[in-house]
Design a protein around this motif. Sequence first.
Motif: not given
Length: 152
Positions: A22-35, A75-83
């Motif tokens: 449940c926690t993962r699905s709320t924030c997304g399993a990874d950066k792409t899912a989150f965004l 997910h911020e550590p995985e994100m690019t500056g543009k993202e």
Amino acid sequence: MLAQTCRYLCIAGLTALFFSACTRSTCGADKTAFLDQYHDLLEEARSADLPASDPGWSKYDAAFRSYVEECYDIHEPEMTGKEKRQFWRQSLRYYYQRYGDGLVKELKGKDKSTLQKIQEETKAIFDEPDALFDDAAKGLKEDWQELKERFE
């Protein structure tokens, strides 16, 4: 006795797995899912086109706060500056859409934790001189397109 202990361990394990999922699905399993989920929330809120005083905003506000105050940090550590810049620019747009001309009143409101996070992150990201140029043309084009659509 051993069977009962195994049963309790299985139930505890399944419960932990359920809450973890449940926690993962709320924030997304990874950066792409989150965004993607964040973008979907903002699109849904924009499509709803609710007046600022409509109680229907409460579900969007709760999800928005969660993405900004909790999920972004994951997910911020995985994100690019543009993202990152796009995330915070969209967050500011949400606030403007949400409160419209009442934005100034909201800025003076009591619950400022989400807004403070937006202000801090936006300042940190957009203080990088190259960030403004990397993103400016795209942002202006999107803003122009949105304004054009509103007046059609």
